[in-house]
Design a protein around this motif. Structure first.
Motif, mmCIF file in Angstrom:
data_model
loop_
_atom_site.group_PDB
_atom_site.id
_atom_site.type_symbol
_atom_site.label_atom_id
_atom_site.label_comp_id
_atom_site.label_asym_id
_atom_site.label_seq_id
_atom_site.Cartn_x
_atom_site.Cartn_y
_atom_site.Cartn_z
ATOM 1 N N SER A 1 -3.613 4.506 -0.277
ATOM 2 C CA SER A 1 -4.567 3.313 -0.305
ATOM 3 C C SER A 1 -4.347 2.577 0.970
ATOM 4 C CB SER A 1 -3.992 2.342 -1.418
ATOM 5 O OG SER A 1 -2.493 2.192 -1.313
ATOM 6 N N SER B 1 -5.290 3.599 3.519
ATOM 7 C CA SER B 1 -6.498 3.843 4.452
ATOM 8 C C SER B 1 -7.452 2.712 4.400
ATOM 9 C CB SER B 1 -7.043 5.175 3.995
ATOM 10 O OG SER B 1 -7.518 5.311 2.698
ATOM 11 N N THR B 2 -7.666 1.795 3.246
ATOM 12 C CA THR B 2 -8.448 0.724 3.212
ATOM 13 C C THR B 2 -8.276 0.011 3.938
ATOM 14 O OG1 THR B 2 -7.090 -0.274 1.261
ATOM 15 C CG2 THR B 2 -8.749 1.391 0.493
ATOM 16 N N THR B 3 -7.101 -0.187 4.908
ATOM 17 C CA THR B 3 -6.807 -1.116 5.716
ATOM 18 C C THR B 3 -7.095 -1.071 7.298
ATOM 19 O OG1 THR B 3 -4.666 -0.638 6.060
ATOM 20 C CG2 THR B 3 -4.867 -1.913 4.099
ATOM 21 N N SER C 1 -5.545 4.953 11.854
ATOM 22 C CA SER C 1 -4.703 5.954 10.865
ATOM 23 C C SER C 1 -3.435 5.095 10.588
ATOM 24 C CB SER C 1 -4.175 7.355 11.370
ATOM 25 O OG SER C 1 -3.421 7.180 12.476
ATOM 26 N N TYR D 1 0.973 -1.238 -0.154
ATOM 27 C CA TYR D 1 0.033 -0.130 -0.129
ATOM 28 C C TYR D 1 0.817 1.204 -0.026
ATOM 29 C CZ TYR D 1 -3.518 -3.154 1.363
ATOM 30 O OH TYR D 1 -4.324 -4.443 1.131
ATOM 31 N N ALA E 1 -9.786 -0.054 8.933
ATOM 32 C CA ALA E 1 -11.057 -0.909 9.445
ATOM 33 C C ALA E 1 -10.781 -2.328 9.775
ATOM 34 C CB ALA E 1 -12.398 -0.815 8.779
ATOM 35 N N THR E 2 -10.080 -3.130 8.869
ATOM 36 C CA THR E 2 -9.804 -4.627 8.941
ATOM 37 C C THR E 2 -8.938 -4.858 9.945
ATOM 38 O OG1 THR E 2 -10.290 -4.779 6.395
ATOM 39 C CG2 THR E 2 -8.737 -6.485 7.650
#
Length: 512
Positions: free
Chosen positions: A328, A330-332, A340, A324, A334-335
């Motif tokens: 990109s 930031s798409t990780t 941040s 990443y 929540a998982t």
């Protein structure tokens, strides 16, 4: 008038003569040295192998560490490299620049000054040992390089040295380590200014043989017969026997560990522990994880990476996933349960990367793990399982060198060893995965052994902008400076070795 002219001329001569009296003495600087003892120059070469400033460490931070997936940055531009599997010419030349311009030059000077002088034979042979170690790093990084003619621009005016085959380089490295180590003698007075061992020749012999073991094992894929021969020589000569033998550069609050310096200041918010490394330690309940890691829990920016949020609790550590960039990533969030990119785990600045943290060139732990593999291959006596356990224990006990708060209790070491024995059918993977951990923060060695062994079994970096055809970066390209000043030799090496890119394998990195 003629008499006056003659008298005036005589007066001028007398005045000039009187002015010349003491001229040399007055104009000689008695404070600054005009030459240095070879032992001091050797010390400088040893110090220089751990880099001269924070900027020089960017080679490891942007290439070595992310390639082996231990430390990574999501940022590009000047920090791109192994994180994106791309060429960044400003960082691919860091090893070359430091080692050729500093270390090699200094070592060649020592060898020239001491060769043939019986009174300085130990310094001469110590320099041979360190030169072999230096060129291992250089050739492991770039492949075919100047070796036999390297560093001779001043002494013999060879300014465009030819590039030698890595096979020839390694055979000479093995010879040099074998001969130089055997030639060290306790009959000479100790050179107490020696920065590594204070002139202890027995420890230097162990160092030489331990480097010989490392160099021999490098050939395990490409030339196992030669590897076995020199592994046996190293063991019979005597390798490291405990952590007290480790080759260490010690730092102070004034003379800093420059990786620590860089990550504590300019790059503090930019580099993070990679998920594969953190996950391996976490999933195996490894007591080294809190020594290696810190997380500023809930940090939403650099200013919030402060002591109040710092935690080394293994349960809360979250490694940054590979593949990443700073957008990109930031798409990780929540998982992975972070808020941040600044919330991911980083290298612990209060233990392994304190400003005065030591750096290691080769350790007893690494030696034991190499012997574990050698025993598995039937090259040395003893069992692979015994060496394996000793290697893990040694590395865990080595953590105490980073301070009392980094020391791992005996109960924790024993518990780990009891639950992680060497398993039949998985020996090479387990041994070399532990070597990966034992080589943490020595990017040169971690990357070299990963290529040699194929372990740990890392997954390809999934970054979509990758510039490599294979799964991992195999070498770094030659610096642009070489393409300018020594293009003929460089082109000859490229025609022999392969394209000057990240995919070309070095000689010992044979594809099986």
């Amino acid at each position: 008038m003629k008499k006056l002219t003659i008298l005036f001329s005589i007066a001028i001569c007398l005045f000039a003569t009187s002015c010349d009296e003491g001229f040399d003495e007055i104009n000689t600087n008695k404070v600054d040295p005009t030459s240095l003892a070879p032992s001091f120059v050797l010390n400088k070469a040893i110090i220089s192998t751990t880099y001269l400033d924070g900027g020089s460490t960017l080679g490891m931070l942007t290439y070595h560490f992310p390639i082996v997936q231990q430390i990574v940055t999501p940022y590009g531009s000047s920090l791109s490299g192994g994180n994106y599997d791309q060429i960044n010419n400003s960082n691919t030349d860091r090893v070359w620049t430091n080692f050729y311009r500093n270390v090699v030059k200094q070592l060649v000077a020592v060898l020239d000054q001491t060769k043939g002088d019986p009174k300085q034979s130990n310094i001469y042979n110590q320099a041979r040992i360190w030169k072999a170690y230096t060129f291992m790093i250089l050739t492991d990084t770039y492949g075919d390089i100047p070796y036999f003619e390297a560093g001779q621009g001043f002494t013999t005016e060879i300014i465009t040295p030819k590039y030698d085959k890595q096979e020839a380089i390694y055979k000479d490295i093995l010879k040099e380590l074998d001969e130089a180590t055997a030639a060290l003698t306790t009959a000479q007075a100790a050179v107490t200014t020696d920065i590594l061992y204070g002139g202890n020749v027995d420890k230097w012999k162990k160092l030489g043989n331990s480097f010989l073991l490392r160099a021999a094992m490098r050939l395990s894929k490409v030339d196992p017969a030669t590897a076995q021969t020199f592994v046996k020589k190293a063991v019979s000569g005597g390798v490291f026997q405990s952590n007290a033998d480790n080759s260490i550069i010690r730092h102070t609050a004034i003379y800093n560990n420059y990786i620590a310096n860089h990550l504590a200041a300019r790059e503090k918010t930019n580099f993070y522990l990679a998920a594969p490394f953190v996950n391996f330690l976490k999933e195996n309940n490894d007591p080294r994880l809190p020594v290696f890691a810190v997380r500023y829990v809930g940090a939403k920016g650099g200013p919030e990476q402060n002591a109040a949020r710092a935690s080394s609790d293994p349960k809360v550590q979250v490694g940054m996933p590979m593949g990443y960039n700073d957008v990109s990533i930031s798409t990780t969030f929540a998982t992975n349960g972070v808020v941040s990119l600044w919330d991911y785990s980083q290298v612990n600045l209060s233990t392994v990367l304190k400003l005065d943290a030591p750096e290691f060139h080769i350790t007893y732990a690494q030696v034991q793990l190499l012997l574990a593999e050698a025993a598995f291959r039937g090259w040395v006596s003893g069992t692979a399982a015994e060496y394996f356990a000793k290697g893990i224990r040694a590395n865990m006990e080595q953590m105490a060198a980073y301070g009392a708060n980094a020391a791992i209790p005996e109960a924790a070491i024993k518990a780990y060893l009891d639950t992680h024995p060497l398993t039949a059918g998985k020996e090479l993977e387990q041994i070399n995965t532990q070597y990966w951990v034992a080589a943490f923060l020595d990017g040169n060695e971690a990357w070299a052994n990963f290529r040699r062994s194929g372990f740990p079994a890392l997954k390809k970096n999934p970054y979509p902008g990758s510039e490599i055809k294979g799964d991992f970066i195999r070498r770094l390209p030659y610096p642009d400076s070489e393409l300018t000043v020594n293009v003929g030799s460089v082109n000859e090496a490229i025609s022999r070795q392969g394209p000057n890119d990240l995919d070309t394998r070095v000689w010992w990195d044979k594809k099986l």
